[in-house]
Design a protein around this motif. Structure first.
Motif, mmCIF file in Angstrom:
data_model
loop_
_atom_site.group_PDB
_atom_site.id
_atom_site.type_symbol
_atom_site.label_atom_id
_atom_site.label_comp_id
_atom_site.label_asym_id
_atom_site.label_seq_id
_atom_site.Cartn_x
_atom_site.Cartn_y
_atom_site.Cartn_z
ATOM 1 N N ALA A 1 46.175 54.339 44.440
ATOM 2 C CA ALA A 1 44.899 53.707 44.978
ATOM 3 C C ALA A 1 44.762 52.359 45.366
ATOM 4 O O ALA A 1 45.523 51.635 44.211
ATOM 5 C CB ALA A 1 43.836 54.269 44.123
ATOM 6 N N SER A 2 44.263 51.797 46.067
ATOM 7 C CA SER A 2 44.032 50.585 46.279
ATOM 8 C C SER A 2 42.419 50.151 46.802
ATOM 9 O O SER A 2 41.793 50.854 47.186
ATOM 10 C CB SER A 2 45.031 49.923 47.273
ATOM 11 O OG SER A 2 44.865 48.592 47.779
ATOM 12 N N GLN B 1 39.316 55.609 49.536
ATOM 13 C CA GLN B 1 37.747 55.622 50.026
ATOM 14 C C GLN B 1 37.212 56.805 50.344
ATOM 15 O O GLN B 1 36.045 57.414 50.461
ATOM 16 C CB GLN B 1 37.548 54.423 51.164
ATOM 17 C CG GLN B 1 37.748 53.142 50.284
ATOM 18 C CD GLN B 1 37.142 51.978 51.066
ATOM 19 O OE1 GLN B 1 37.252 51.847 52.329
ATOM 20 N NE2 GLN B 1 36.145 51.192 50.725
ATOM 21 N N ASN B 2 38.291 57.514 51.242
ATOM 22 C CA ASN B 2 37.863 58.898 51.858
ATOM 23 C C ASN B 2 37.562 59.770 50.586
ATOM 24 O O ASN B 2 36.737 60.521 50.627
ATOM 25 C CB ASN B 2 39.093 59.524 52.346
ATOM 26 C CG ASN B 2 38.828 59.345 53.997
ATOM 27 O OD1 ASN B 2 37.710 59.454 54.474
ATOM 28 N ND2 ASN B 2 39.873 59.377 54.923
ATOM 29 N N PRO C 1 48.959 50.381 38.888
ATOM 30 C CA PRO C 1 49.778 49.671 37.653
ATOM 31 C C PRO C 1 49.084 48.351 37.344
ATOM 32 O O PRO C 1 49.075 48.071 36.245
ATOM 33 C CB PRO C 1 51.282 49.418 38.284
ATOM 34 C CG PRO C 1 51.306 49.764 39.656
ATOM 35 C CD PRO C 1 50.122 50.676 39.995
ATOM 36 N N ARG C 2 48.387 47.608 38.333
ATOM 37 C CA ARG C 2 47.539 46.703 37.975
ATOM 38 C C ARG C 2 46.396 46.772 37.274
ATOM 39 O O ARG C 2 45.734 45.691 36.894
ATOM 40 C CB ARG C 2 47.487 45.788 39.355
ATOM 41 C CG ARG C 2 48.696 44.950 39.870
ATOM 42 C CD ARG C 2 48.588 43.745 40.688
ATOM 43 N NE ARG C 2 47.785 44.598 42.162
ATOM 44 C CZ ARG C 2 48.904 45.302 43.175
ATOM 45 N NH1 ARG C 2 49.944 44.964 42.825
ATOM 46 N NH2 ARG C 2 48.412 45.701 44.161
ATOM 47 N N GLY C 3 45.622 47.907 37.445
ATOM 48 C CA GLY C 3 44.619 48.282 36.888
ATOM 49 C C GLY C 3 43.306 47.670 37.368
ATOM 50 O O GLY C 3 43.487 47.281 38.429
ATOM 51 N N GLY C 4 42.264 47.240 36.337
ATOM 52 C CA GLY C 4 41.323 46.690 36.908
ATOM 53 C C GLY C 4 40.338 47.630 37.550
ATOM 54 O O GLY C 4 40.573 48.645 37.616
ATOM 55 N N ILE C 5 39.052 47.239 38.213
ATOM 56 C CA ILE C 5 38.122 47.811 38.716
ATOM 57 C C ILE C 5 38.234 48.239 40.201
ATOM 58 O O ILE C 5 38.583 47.130 40.985
ATOM 59 C CB ILE C 5 36.686 47.268 38.741
ATOM 60 C CG1 ILE C 5 36.253 47.062 37.484
ATOM 61 C CG2 ILE C 5 35.671 48.165 39.568
ATOM 62 C CD1 ILE C 5 35.916 48.263 36.552
ATOM 63 N N LEU C 6 38.502 49.385 40.757
ATOM 64 C CA LEU C 6 38.933 49.766 42.065
ATOM 65 C C LEU C 6 37.624 49.984 42.883
ATOM 66 O O LEU C 6 37.067 51.455 42.555
ATOM 67 C CB LEU C 6 39.887 50.517 42.322
ATOM 68 C CG LEU C 6 41.558 50.112 42.044
ATOM 69 C CD1 LEU C 6 42.370 51.217 42.357
ATOM 70 C CD2 LEU C 6 41.717 49.055 43.098
ATOM 71 N N ILE C 7 36.882 49.283 43.547
ATOM 72 C CA ILE C 7 35.678 49.705 44.232
ATOM 73 C C ILE C 7 34.688 49.875 43.108
ATOM 74 O O ILE C 7 33.787 49.113 42.858
ATOM 75 C CB ILE C 7 35.935 50.771 45.335
ATOM 76 C CG1 ILE C 7 37.037 50.405 46.400
ATOM 77 C CG2 ILE C 7 34.533 50.925 46.049
ATOM 78 C CD1 ILE C 7 37.227 51.388 47.338
ATOM 79 N N ASP C 8 34.619 51.172 42.636
ATOM 80 C CA ASP C 8 33.373 51.628 41.799
ATOM 81 C C ASP C 8 33.800 52.054 40.337
ATOM 82 O O ASP C 8 32.915 52.569 39.699
ATOM 83 C CB ASP C 8 32.555 52.501 42.536
ATOM 84 C CG ASP C 8 33.467 53.959 42.501
ATOM 85 O OD1 ASP C 8 34.718 53.691 42.519
ATOM 86 O OD2 ASP C 8 32.682 54.805 43.050
#
Lengths: 708, 708
Positions: A22-23, A35-36, A50-57
């Motif tokens: 996911a990106s 997003q879909n 692998p980079r973690g963090g918040i993805l969108i929500d």
């Protein structure tokens, strides 16, 4: 894993989804898919990056190991080289299934094929079900699963509908999905299967056909990997009254070449696929628009009780063209009964310059100026008991006559197709089947009629106490290393399975020939039997119409002399003395074995015609006598039975028996590779195999077919 | 009248227009037409309305008498009962032509037909040219003439384009006009001819084909009133390299019935029309969309130098399907030559998962992410010398790859058709032919290839010093009141025109038969000649394969006995002793006379096959030997010559000679209504009429055809 589920349920109707790769960077597939998923899905969604963090929500997991146990399905979009490891990890975490969007496998050649093979090994070991690779994902709108990049996430999410689309090609499947939205076909499902390392098209079809919300199935197929599952799905669909509409790519050699480089798959014979589809009630279409045209007419679930069409237009020319199309499709355009005709006439404004025949030509007077009358006339037409299918013509402009069509459509349960200059949003919303061409509108209606009136699928009875294969094995053994049986042995074998063949004797000298002719008591033919001479007439190995002992004796010697001269290396095993049989018609009947579907029996025109023009129908084995009869009656659009000098009922029955005999033989003797009976001679109620050639499988004459 | 003009010029390209029945009340046809005229026309317009006053922007004349002399064209919309009087007035005022929009004539039955006949009388007397009645008018955008209510005046006026549409049906013509605007077909002309009391479709076609701005003609025809003018127009169109695309309504009996009630016109044989069109280069289509599809591909005037197609897609599945369609159309999909292939491969982003074969599958990588590369690849493909036709696939969304397609289209002169999910305004504006279905895109390209590679139309040489009709009249006279000639006389007649027939003798007793058989020197057949027995085999009037004098004598007596028993009322005139001829193939050849087009010669499969399956081609008389050869070579998609045991060159030549002989006979002997030669037996370089039946016209055997 929370509870046991059917394995494709966890894949296609998951309650939780991981998105591996996911990106949130614009333009990436990882972003489009993620997003879909989140815009549509009500259950838990876990992005993995692998980079973690918040993805969108929501926060991304940095690895699959961080996921909770027992997620139903993971969407995987990692580079090809990392896919096998990723699936291994999925298996370890109890993930039931993977939607594998990565490319770079069998479709790119040998390196990719090797990678796909190792993937297959991981799948077998972990039990994870995988759809893909090299697919575009799937869409299950009923469960809010948009595991795909087939539609941009900016496209409004379609309402779930009754039509399911299954396609090997992701790109073209997405193309068809987009076209469905434009033409008013209401999809509920779209599944792309790509390279089919595990889950294949037939399996998806078999799964979807059992879903209540699925009423129509559209299939775009390049290759069929699981013919028995496909046939099973077709049978279920027919039982459940759910039309399957199939578009096959790779029919031509050119296209088969392209298909092999595209999905790295073997393509079977298109003619055999067509025949199997016809036999099991699957509707084969020629092109994409036709598939959508039929999806559109079938999605309202209406059925017809006959093939009689009623046509209403505001343009006489359009009516004439629609009547032409109807006739070309084989529909009838009966006159409107007098009582209804008079009633409709009374509804017309005066002076009336149109025509209340069928087609009804209301002229342009009615549409715009008298919308009330327009609807009365249309309702009256739809009410005519003697009509089963309907079409009317309109212009793609909002207005009272289109309101009238909409109301009339909703008030009837009969199939109605509207011919329009363009699409109308209100028709789309209400599901009014709308067509931009007269032929296509009428063709769609005819598809409904044919589907509604289809014969029930037969379950051929067990052959039961048939010929014992052991008993006939000595016949095959006579070939003694040759690839074929002599004509005499071929006919004897056929006769053992109940085929009617010419009365005949095998002889070794002229005296025996004369005696055999006397016993047969008719004019006879002599044929030299030799494994080296499958084509007898070219080398003089054939003498016809011998009436007297002297003629037989003279012909016997002359024939052997001529064969010795023209084919000096041929060894003549014996001479066949065969009754002459008259022929009003010459037909052919045979057995082929398709690499995908196995044995099929062909029936068609025979004699010399076959060299100019091959006309044949095929039946997949096993089939019943009734199915064979129906197939014969369908030859040449029915002309083989309806023409002057065509087959009578008794002859049809006998020909069907010959087909059934060959089908039984094919099932019981897998060592028989091919059979060619040409000609089958037909005259005065007698249908008889006058020549036959049985070709043996050189590999093994006793192994079952599947193992070959 | 200011100066002499071609009469249709004053009608279709007028310099001044009167609108009789003009109105300004919303919803009236008089208002729609008047507003259409004044919004488009640069010349003088005179509204006529008995109430006078200002109509929109100018004063109305209260009667035709008030018009200035010599107005070119009047549009007439008065009630049917006033039409004849109105045309009379027009004639008196020197008006050259009338566009007659009124209905209520032949299309409504006997009363209307009588009114139309009296109209015809006024037309003959005044010399006013009239298009209509019961038409929707016409549109000549090049001259700004919108004399119609086919398009509402609120629709933006289309730019004049190179396509002309001619349609008898006004309503359907207007439907097609509307569809043209939606699909990107650029019309310059639309003429509806309605009931054709005067000007007919063929005449309009012949007129328009000479206009420089017309490059493509689309015709929707229900009946053809002027076949010679139609053929003349087709010849001119072929000479001027202007395709005519014809859609014929009323092909089926159902539709013919509807057409007769619609335009009160006789409908000829659709098969004959098809044959005439093929012979003179007119492209016949099956449906409305196909007509528009071809209009769209032809309007840019591009031609192809071969039938080799190059396919580029971003979806492998679409490529496979397009290749299938190409193969089904008979196009070839050759591999891309190595040098170009390597160059294209180098343009691709890496890693590249697609395929540079033909089709080129760029995968979705290329379209969106690398539009520069997309255009380079497409340009490189279009540049391949070994390819003649092209198609590519896109989505109906503005974007860089569509910009690339647009640029590539404009940079090449080769035909390119684009497959799209929907229509794109920028493609319409630039004239890029856009299709929503793979089969339709490829079919359109194939139409260009076939048109580009069409053979030149022949002008059959004058038959010259042929058979003198007077010389053969005694043969016809032998029939002596019967409707047919005996087989022996039929063959003698054919032989007089150069046909090869079986060698044979007519005899009156068994001795003569034996002597005749001796002279012929081969095995013979005996046939009883009787006017009551056109079908000999059913009553035993036929004996085959007689080799010895004894056999001939015995067969002679037996045959006459059997005929006397089975057909006691038949009078046997003589017995034909005919050589037996071998046959590898049995064909048929014949003459029919079509009510519209006159004599046509048929050639096809013969023998018993014809009863199961009629396969034939037709040629309109006269035709050259070369055209006959081409027709034979086209039978069964070429299989009649290409199949094993098919016709060789010598046999084709002889069969063509037989066709030419029958064509000449048809021209010179109008009293011959039909000829049926079946079978024509073919074997080893000999093509011979083995049976023949000449049917005479009972009305008159010497009158020319036209007078029948």
């Amino acid at each position: 894993m929370s509870e046991p589920q059917h394995s494709l349920d966890r894949l296609l109707s998951p309650r939780s989804i991981a998105v591996v790769g996911a990106s949130d960077k614009p333009g990436r597939i990882g972003t489009m898919v993620y997003q879909n998923v989140i815009r549509a899905f009500g259950g838990r969604v876990y992005p993995v990056n692998p980079r973690g963090g918040i993805l969108i929500d929501r926060p991304a997991m940095t690895s699959i190991d961080d996921l909770p146990d027992g997620v139903d399905m993971a969407i995987v979009m990692v580079p090809a080289s990392q896919v096998a490891g990723t699936i291994e990890q999925c298996g370890a975490k109890g993930i039931g299934a993977v939607t594998l969007l990565s490319s770079g496998f069998a479709e790119i050649g040998a390196d990719g094929a090797a990678m796909q093979a190792s993937l297959r090994e991981v799948i077998d070991r972990t039990g994870v079900r995988v759809v893909g690779p090299n697919c575009i994902g799937f869409m299950n709108l009923h469960a809010g699963v948009m595991a795909n990049f087939a539609l941009p996430h900016t496209t409004p999410l379609p309402e779930p509908g009754p039509v399911a689309l299954v396609s090997q090609s992701g790109g073209f499947g997405s193309y068809i999905t987009t076209k469905s939205l434009l033409t008013g076909v209401k999809l509920g499902w779209f599944v792309s299967t790509g390279n089919e390392v595990d889950v294949n098209l037939a399996e998806v079809l078999a799964h979807l056909v059992e879903h209540d919300e699925v009423k129509v199935l559209m299939v775009f197929s390049e290759t069929l990997r699981d013919p028995d599952v496909f046939i099973g799905a077709a049978r279920r669909a027919a039982e459940l009254d759910k039309p399957i509409v199939l578009l096959k790519a790779g029919r031509s050699e050119e296209a088969a070449r392209a298909a092999m480089s595209h999905t790295a798959s073997i393509v079977g014979s298109a003619a055999v696929l067509d025949a199997v589809c016809r036999q099991y009630g699957v509707i084969v279409v020629d092109t994409m628009e036709e598939m959508l045209d039929l999806g559109l007419i079938f999605q309202d679930g209406r059925r017809a009780s006959g093939s009689r069409i009623g046509i209403m237009t505001t343009s006489g020319g359009a009516g004439v063209l629609l009547a032409d199309c109807a006739a070309a499709e084989g529909l009838t355009v009966p006159p409107i009964p007098d009582r209804e005709r008079a009633a409709i006439e009374a509804m017309m404004p005066q002076p009336f310059y149109g025509s209340i025949a069928n087609p009804i030509d209301t002229t342009a007077q009615l549409g715009a100026a008298h919308p009330g009358a327009y609807q009365m006339v249309l309702d009256a037409l739809l009410d005519v008991d003697e009509l089963d299918l309907f079409t009317t013509v309109t212009w793609a402009q909002p207005g009272p006559s289109n309101d009238a069509i909409l109301s009339s459509y909703q008030a009837t349960t009969k199939p109605l197709a509207v011919l329009s200059t363009g699409y109308l949003p209100e028709f789309h919303a209400a599901g009014v089947p709308t067509y931009l061409d007269p032929r296509r509108a009428v063709h769609a209606l005819n598809a409904v009629a044919r589907y509604s009136l289809r014969p029930a699928l037969d379950r051929p009875a067990d052959p039961g106490a048939g010929t014992d294969p052991a008993e006939v094995r000595h016949l095959l053994a006579r070939a003694d290393g040759q690839r074929l049986l002599l004509e005499s042995d071929s006919k004897e074998l056929l006769a053992r399975y109940g085929a009617q063949v010419t009365r005949e004797r095998t002889v070794g000298n002229a005296d025996e020939a004369v005696e055999a002719a006397r016993e047969l008591g008719t004019a006879v033919a002599l044929k030299a039997m030799s494994y080296q001479l499958p084509h007898k007439s070219d080398v003089g190995a054939l003498r016809l119409n011998l009436r007297t002992a002297a003629e037989v004796r003279e012909a016997y010697d002359a024939m052997l002399l001529e064969v010795a001269e023209l084919a000096p290396h041929a060894k003549v095993e014996s001479v066949l003395v065969q009754e002459m049989v008259p022929a009003r018609l010459e037909l052919t009947c045979g057995l082929q074995r398709d690499p995908v579907f196995g044995p099929v029996v062909a029936v068609g025109l025979g004699g010399t015609t076959i060299e100019i023009m091959a006309v044949a129908e095929l039946l997949h084995v096993p089939f019943s006598h009734a199915t064979a009869v129906r197939t014969i009656r369908g030859l040449l659009g029915g002309r083989l039975v309806s023409a002057a000098r065509g087959l009578d009922d008794l002859e049809v029955d006998q020909l069907a028996s010959l087909m059934v005999a060959i089908g039984r033989l094919a099932t019981e003797l897998p060592g028989v590779a091919e059979i060619d009976v040409n000609p089958v001679r037909v005259s005065a109620g007698r249908v008889v195999a006058a020549d036959a050639l049985v070709v043996l499988d050189p590999a093994d004459s006793v192994q079952p077919v599947e193992a070959r």
